[in-house]
Scaffold this active site. Structure first.
Site, PDB file in Angstrom:
ATOM      1  N   CYS A 158       4.041  -1.651  -8.901  1.00  0.00           N
ATOM      2  CA  CYS A 158       4.170  -0.226  -9.210  1.00  0.00           C
ATOM      3  C   CYS A 158       4.661   0.463  -7.938  1.00  0.00           C
ATOM      4  O   CYS A 158       5.037  -0.211  -6.983  1.00  0.00           O
ATOM      5  CB  CYS A 158       2.877   0.369  -9.771  1.00  0.00           C
ATOM      6  SG  CYS A 158       1.491   0.545  -8.636  1.00  0.00           S
ATOM      7  N   GLY A 159       4.694   1.760  -7.910  1.00  0.00           N
ATOM      8  CA  GLY A 159       5.248   2.465  -6.761  1.00  0.00           C
ATOM      9  C   GLY A 159       4.581   2.104  -5.455  1.00  0.00           C
ATOM     10  O   GLY A 159       5.227   1.684  -4.503  1.00  0.00           O
ATOM     11  N   THR A 160       3.272   2.272  -5.377  1.00  0.00           N
ATOM     12  CA  THR A 160       2.538   1.950  -4.154  1.00  0.00           C
ATOM     13  C   THR A 160       1.644   0.722  -4.303  1.00  0.00           C
ATOM     14  O   THR A 160       1.130   0.216  -3.316  1.00  0.00           O
ATOM     15  CB  THR A 160       1.627   3.126  -3.735  1.00  0.00           C
ATOM     16  OG1 THR A 160       0.647   3.330  -4.756  1.00  0.00           O
ATOM     17  CG2 THR A 160       2.440   4.390  -3.483  1.00  0.00           C
ATOM     18  N   GLY A 161       1.421   0.281  -5.513  1.00  0.00           N
ATOM     19  CA  GLY A 161       0.473  -0.799  -5.782  1.00  0.00           C
ATOM     20  C   GLY A 161      -0.935  -0.288  -6.004  1.00  0.00           C
ATOM     21  O   GLY A 161      -1.785  -0.986  -6.553  1.00  0.00           O
ATOM     22  N   ARG A 197     -20.002 -14.991  -1.601  1.00  0.00           N
ATOM     23  CA  ARG A 197     -19.379 -13.657  -1.611  1.00  0.00           C
ATOM     24  C   ARG A 197     -18.686 -13.368  -2.937  1.00  0.00           C
ATOM     25  O   ARG A 197     -18.789 -12.256  -3.469  1.00  0.00           O
ATOM     26  CB  ARG A 197     -18.410 -13.533  -0.443  1.00  0.00           C
ATOM     27  CG  ARG A 197     -19.128 -13.525   0.889  1.00  0.00           C
ATOM     28  CD  ARG A 197     -18.184 -13.565   2.064  1.00  0.00           C
ATOM     29  NE  ARG A 197     -18.947 -13.710   3.293  1.00  0.00           N
ATOM     30  CZ  ARG A 197     -18.625 -14.538   4.271  1.00  0.00           C
ATOM     31  NH1 ARG A 197     -17.535 -15.291   4.192  1.00  0.00           N
ATOM     32  NH2 ARG A 197     -19.377 -14.612   5.350  1.00  0.00           N
ATOM     33  N   ASP A 205       5.565  -1.142 -13.726  1.00  0.00           N
ATOM     34  CA  ASP A 205       5.805   0.136 -14.380  1.00  0.00           C
ATOM     35  C   ASP A 205       7.204   0.603 -13.976  1.00  0.00           C
ATOM     36  O   ASP A 205       7.955  -0.127 -13.315  1.00  0.00           O
ATOM     37  CB  ASP A 205       4.707   1.152 -14.039  1.00  0.00           C
ATOM     38  CG  ASP A 205       4.713   1.623 -12.595  1.00  0.00           C
ATOM     39  OD1 ASP A 205       5.563   1.182 -11.794  1.00  0.00           O
ATOM     40  OD2 ASP A 205       3.844   2.452 -12.258  1.00  0.00           O
ATOM     41  N   HIS A 206       7.566   1.800 -14.380  1.00  0.00           N
ATOM     42  CA  HIS A 206       8.911   2.308 -14.096  1.00  0.00           C
ATOM     43  C   HIS A 206       9.200   2.403 -12.601  1.00  0.00           C
ATOM     44  O   HIS A 206      10.319   2.150 -12.160  1.00  0.00           O
ATOM     45  CB  HIS A 206       9.123   3.668 -14.774  1.00  0.00           C
ATOM     46  CG  HIS A 206       8.117   4.698 -14.379  1.00  0.00           C
ATOM     47  ND1 HIS A 206       6.828   4.698 -14.879  1.00  0.00           N
ATOM     48  CD2 HIS A 206       8.196   5.746 -13.532  1.00  0.00           C
ATOM     49  CE1 HIS A 206       6.161   5.705 -14.352  1.00  0.00           C
ATOM     50  NE2 HIS A 206       6.974   6.367 -13.533  1.00  0.00           N
ATOM     51  N   HIS A 219      -9.990 -16.224   0.361  1.00  0.00           N
ATOM     52  CA  HIS A 219     -11.345 -15.736   0.635  1.00  0.00           C
ATOM     53  C   HIS A 219     -11.974 -14.958  -0.507  1.00  0.00           C
ATOM     54  O   HIS A 219     -13.195 -14.805  -0.539  1.00  0.00           O
ATOM     55  CB  HIS A 219     -11.345 -14.874   1.898  1.00  0.00           C
ATOM     56  CG  HIS A 219     -11.197 -15.686   3.132  1.00  0.00           C
ATOM     57  ND1 HIS A 219     -11.154 -15.138   4.383  1.00  0.00           N
ATOM     58  CD2 HIS A 219     -11.071 -17.021   3.324  1.00  0.00           C
ATOM     59  CE1 HIS A 219     -11.017 -16.089   5.282  1.00  0.00           C
ATOM     60  NE2 HIS A 219     -10.960 -17.245   4.658  1.00  0.00           N
ATOM     61  N   GLY A 251      -2.230   2.206  -7.987  1.00  0.00           N
ATOM     62  CA  GLY A 251      -2.637   2.375  -9.383  1.00  0.00           C
ATOM     63  C   GLY A 251      -2.881   1.046 -10.059  1.00  0.00           C
ATOM     64  O   GLY A 251      -3.867   0.864 -10.777  1.00  0.00           O
TER      65      GLY A 251
END
Length: 145
Positions: free
Chosen positions: A65-68, A137, A8-9, A98, A70
């Site tokens: 993205c900014g923080t990952g 798992r 994203d931006h 894993h 979203g």
């Protein structure tokens, strides 16, 4: 491998570094946007970047993205996508080994450019640890879809 890459931006400033790291390892990039810092909505970019993995045009996806946060939330709402949040190499590897991840999300505001090649290498070199415990798992993860 063919790797779908989308940002994203907020992630756009790191996107070129991710692309260079993927290509330096000999993999092909399928660019899924965006092409500037003009505002776009991360769910749209996430969906566009994960679609090639789901339809077989790409082997894995990398979302920036900014923080990952979203991107990882949006990606994990898509049936068939298992996305890990990775801000360092170990998590990138473990997500595949894993948890059978086929996508990772990276936070452009949090990850130094110098660390990107190691994150990308660990993600792309990792293979699923196909033993009884991990299969069980992952089957339980799939059942949550």
């Amino acid at each position: 491998m063919k790797i779908a890459l989308g940002a994203d931006h907020a992630g756009f400033p790191l996107k070129g570094t991710v692309r260079a790291a993927v290509e330096a390892l000999g993999h092909e990039v399928l660019d899924c946007g965006t092409d500037s810092t003009d505002p776009v909505d991360f769910p749209d970019i996430t969906q566009a970047t994960c679609a090639p993995v789901l339809d077989g045009r790409a082997d894995r996806a990398i979302l920036v993205c900014g923080t990952g946060q979203g991107a990882v939330m949006a990606a994990n709402k898509l049936p068939g996508i298992r996305c890990g949040l990775t801000h360092e190499p170990y998590s990138a590897h473990q997500a595949v080994e894993h948890d059978d991840a086929n996508a990772i999300a990276v936070g452009a505001w949090l990850v130094p450019h110098a660390l990107v090649p190691d994150i990308v290498r660990e993600f792309l070199d990792a293979r699923f640890d196909d033993d009884e415990d991990t299969r069980r798992r992952v089957a339980k993860l799939n059942a949550l879809d």
